[in-house]
Design a protein around this motif. Structure first.
Motif, PDB file in Angstrom:
ATOM      1  N   ASP A  81       0.850  -1.186   0.000  1.00 23.36           N
ATOM      2  CA  ASP A  81       0.000   0.000   0.000  1.00 23.36           C
ATOM      3  C   ASP A  81       0.885   1.235   0.000  1.00 23.36           C
ATOM      4  N   LEU A  82       1.004   1.879  -1.152  1.00 28.35           N
ATOM      5  CA  LEU A  82       1.849   3.069  -1.307  1.00 28.35           C
ATOM      6  C   LEU A  82       1.009   4.320  -1.536  1.00 28.35           C
ATOM      7  N   SER A  83      -0.237   4.265  -1.103  1.00 29.55           N
ATOM      8  CA  SER A  83      -1.160   5.367  -1.400  1.00 29.55           C
ATOM      9  C   SER A  83      -0.781   6.670  -0.705  1.00 29.55           C
ATOM     10  N   GLY A  84       0.016   6.610   0.364  1.00 29.61           N
ATOM     11  CA  GLY A  84       0.335   7.834   1.084  1.00 29.61           C
ATOM     12  C   GLY A  84       1.622   8.498   0.670  1.00 29.61           C
ATOM     13  N   TYR A  85       2.249   8.037  -0.411  1.00 28.57           N
ATOM     14  CA  TYR A  85       3.571   8.546  -0.782  1.00 28.57           C
ATOM     15  C   TYR A  85       3.495   9.472  -1.992  1.00 28.57           C
ATOM     16  N   ASP A  86       4.321  10.519  -1.950  1.00 30.95           N
ATOM     17  CA  ASP A  86       4.369  11.499  -3.039  1.00 30.95           C
ATOM     18  C   ASP A  86       5.394  11.115  -4.105  1.00 30.95           C
ATOM     19  N   ILE A 100       1.793  -0.510  -7.272  1.00 35.83           N
ATOM     20  CA  ILE A 100       0.686   0.307  -7.770  1.00 35.83           C
ATOM     21  C   ILE A 100       0.788   1.683  -7.125  1.00 35.83           C
ATOM     22  N   PRO A 101       1.233   2.689  -7.877  1.00 32.99           N
ATOM     23  CA  PRO A 101       1.337   4.035  -7.303  1.00 32.99           C
ATOM     24  C   PRO A 101      -0.015   4.731  -7.334  1.00 32.99           C
ATOM     25  N   SER A 102      -0.183   5.704  -6.467  1.00 32.36           N
ATOM     26  CA  SER A 102      -1.408   6.505  -6.513  1.00 32.36           C
ATOM     27  C   SER A 102      -1.328   7.459  -7.700  1.00 32.36           C
ATOM     28  N   PRO A 103      -2.475   7.980  -8.170  1.00 36.98           N
ATOM     29  CA  PRO A 103      -2.449   8.886  -9.335  1.00 36.98           C
ATOM     30  C   PRO A 103      -1.624  10.140  -9.097  1.00 36.98           C
ATOM     31  N   SER A 152       5.369  -1.530 -16.876  1.00 37.40           N
ATOM     32  CA  SER A 152       6.251  -0.427 -17.277  1.00 37.40           C
ATOM     33  C   SER A 152       5.460   0.857 -17.488  1.00 37.40           C
ATOM     34  N   LEU A 153       4.146   0.730 -17.738  1.00 33.64           N
ATOM     35  CA  LEU A 153       3.291   1.906 -17.920  1.00 33.64           C
ATOM     36  C   LEU A 153       2.986   2.590 -16.588  1.00 33.64           C
ATOM     37  N   ARG A 154       3.305   1.947 -15.473  1.00 34.13           N
ATOM     38  CA  ARG A 154       3.098   2.560 -14.155  1.00 34.13           C
ATOM     39  C   ARG A 154       4.258   3.471 -13.766  1.00 34.13           C
ATOM     40  N   VAL A 155       5.281   3.521 -14.604  1.00 33.52           N
ATOM     41  CA  VAL A 155       6.474   4.322 -14.322  1.00 33.52           C
ATOM     42  C   VAL A 155       6.382   5.650 -15.069  1.00 33.52           C
ATOM     43  N   ASP A 156       6.650   6.739 -14.366  1.00 30.09           N
ATOM     44  CA  ASP A 156       6.637   8.054 -15.005  1.00 30.09           C
ATOM     45  C   ASP A 156       7.957   8.365 -15.703  1.00 30.09           C
ATOM     46  N   ARG A 157       9.066   7.872 -15.138  1.00 19.31           N
ATOM     47  CA  ARG A 157      10.379   8.160 -15.729  1.00 19.31           C
ATOM     48  C   ARG A 157      11.313   6.983 -15.476  1.00 19.31           C
ATOM     49  N   PHE A 158      11.921   6.481 -16.540  1.00 19.54           N
ATOM     50  CA  PHE A 158      12.915   5.431 -16.419  1.00 19.54           C
ATOM     51  C   PHE A 158      14.313   6.043 -16.409  1.00 19.54           C
ATOM     52  N   ILE A 159      15.153   5.537 -15.503  1.00 20.78           N
ATOM     53  CA  ILE A 159      16.576   5.853 -15.493  1.00 20.78           C
ATOM     54  C   ILE A 159      17.308   4.532 -15.649  1.00 20.78           C
TER      55      ILE A 159
END
Length: 410
Positions: A81-86, A100-103, A152-159
């Motif tokens: 549960d990572l719903s509380g993380y920025d 599963i990151p929050s929106p 991979s679509l759940r990632v905003d930026r790949f490094i």
């Protein structure tokens, strides 16, 4: 800002865990999430953080046999549960990005490699696996590959940790990746006043590292080889080894540091995504004899920081060692250390912070009051093309002519 660091598993201290240590320095209040955790085998820096494990931790034998639990890993990652993380930073190799990151969260993935055993090393891993794994992999692998690509679509930026890995991310995920080399604590290593008559191999004793090539080659050449590391291939390698090959097993950092500084050269016969040990050898003033593929092409400069051999065979390695010995005096410790400095912890930290700041700024929500004139103009254009419905329903007019609807032109 609440920060979560997601790592595939924390059961030893290797290159991936060094990245976690650097992230812990950057975010001292971050929480760590991992599939399985062996507190006794990680650094104090990691132990200071709150570490949350998955349900796999409760399975008997999971800490040692975690790799056999691959089919359960997607379920375990998605249970966090990572719903509380920025900000969520996943350290991907094993896997880790499948959370599963929050929106509202920004998810940045530092990718050491797409899962090798599902992609480019699949056939090698399967051929070296046990009987049960060889039977199950053809059934499970397509499902896991599909999950891997979808997540991979759940990632905003790949490094990516190298250009080699960046190309694989583009191939398998169809996503671009920024290249940032992993941190190497180059200041922890120093050259020795004199070297000794032995070569060194260091790393996990597992099939794809190809330590067997070094054992066969140095046994045949009757040259001294010291091997530091542990793994499932230990016993089979000992059976291959002649009297000039010495196994030290899992050694403390002080021993590794001393051997790196005093060896004639580091032998690196496997294909790695990056390879931190070669850079540690260079920081110790010693050259590297490496298989010319993967990350070694980005760290080993022929005749400057080492030698490359093009074929992954015992004969090619023997030829490279002979070639190195003909030119051994040309390698200078000061040049090797200067070359290693570009992979420093400081460069990684500064680069990582710049990428994170850029991504956070790009995803910063825009206030409705900050709409500029162009946004208002677009709204009015739509209002002109599609007027609001009248308050009274107009009388329907029957017609036999076709009705053409013109889309707005921009």
């Amino acid at each position: 800002m609440r920060v979560a660091i997601v790592h595939y598993w924390l059961v030893s201290m290797r290159g991936g865990e060094k990245v976690i240590e650097a992230l812990c320095d950057m975010y001292p209040d971050a929480d760590i999430f991992t599939l399985v955790y062996d507190e006794s085998r990680v650094s104090e820096k990691i132990r200071k953080h709150k570490v949350t494990t998955s349900f796999l931790q409760r399975i008997p034998g999971a800490i040692k046999g975690y790799q056999s639990l691959l089919p359960l890993m997607p379920f375990a990652l998605e249970s966090f549960d990572l719903s509380g993380y920025d900000l969520i930073i996943s350290s991907e190799s094993g896997p880790a990005k499948g959370i599963i990151p929050s929106p509202q969260a920004t998810h940045i993935c530092y990718c050491h490699s797409p899962m090798r055993y599902l992609w480019d090393h699949y056939h090698f891993y399967r051929s070296n696996a046990g009987f049960a794994s060889r039977l199950m992999l053809p059934v499970l692998a397509p499902l896991l590959r599909s999950w891997d690509v979808n997540t991979s679509l759940r990632v905003d930026r790949f490094i990516a940790n190298s250009h080699h890995v960046s190309a694989r991310i583009g191939k398998y995920y169809r996503r671009p990746a920024t290249v940032l080399y992993p941190p190497v604590s180059v200041d922890d290593f120093t050259p020795a006043a004199a070297t000794e008559d032995f070569y060194l191999c260091a790393g996990q004793l597992i099939p794809y590292k190809r330590i067997d090539l070094a054992v066969r080659a140095f046994t045949k050449m009757n040259r001294n080889l010291v091997i530091i590391g542990e793994g499932k291939e230990m016993e089979s390698l000992k059976r291959l080894a002649g009297p000039t090959v010495t196994f030290l097993g899992r050694a403390p950092f002080s021993v590794l540091k001393e051997k790196l500084a005093r060896c004639r050269a580091l032998i690196f016969p496997g294909e790695e995504d990056f390879g931190i040990v070669p850079v540690e050898a260079m920081a110790s003033g010693r050259p590297v004899i490496a298989y010319g593929s993967g990350g070694a092409l980005e760290t080993v400069v022929p005749s400057v920081s080492g030698m490359l051999f093009e074929e992954q065979s015992m004969e090619a390695l023997i030829d490279a060692v002979h070639d190195f010995e003909d030119h051994e005096a040309a390698f200078r410790p000061d040049i090797l250390r200067a070359h290693a400095a570009q992979f420093s912890l400081r460069n990684f930290t500064e680069g990582m912070q710049a990428i994170i700041d850029e991504e956070l700024l790009a995803r910063k929500p825009v206030s409705p009051r900050s709409n500029n004139r162009s946004a208002v103009a677009i709204q009015r254009l739509f209002e002109g093309q599609f007027p609001a419905p009248a308050t009274e329903t107009p009388q329907r007019v029957a017609t036999t002519e076709p009705v053409t609807v013109h889309a707005p032109t921009f």
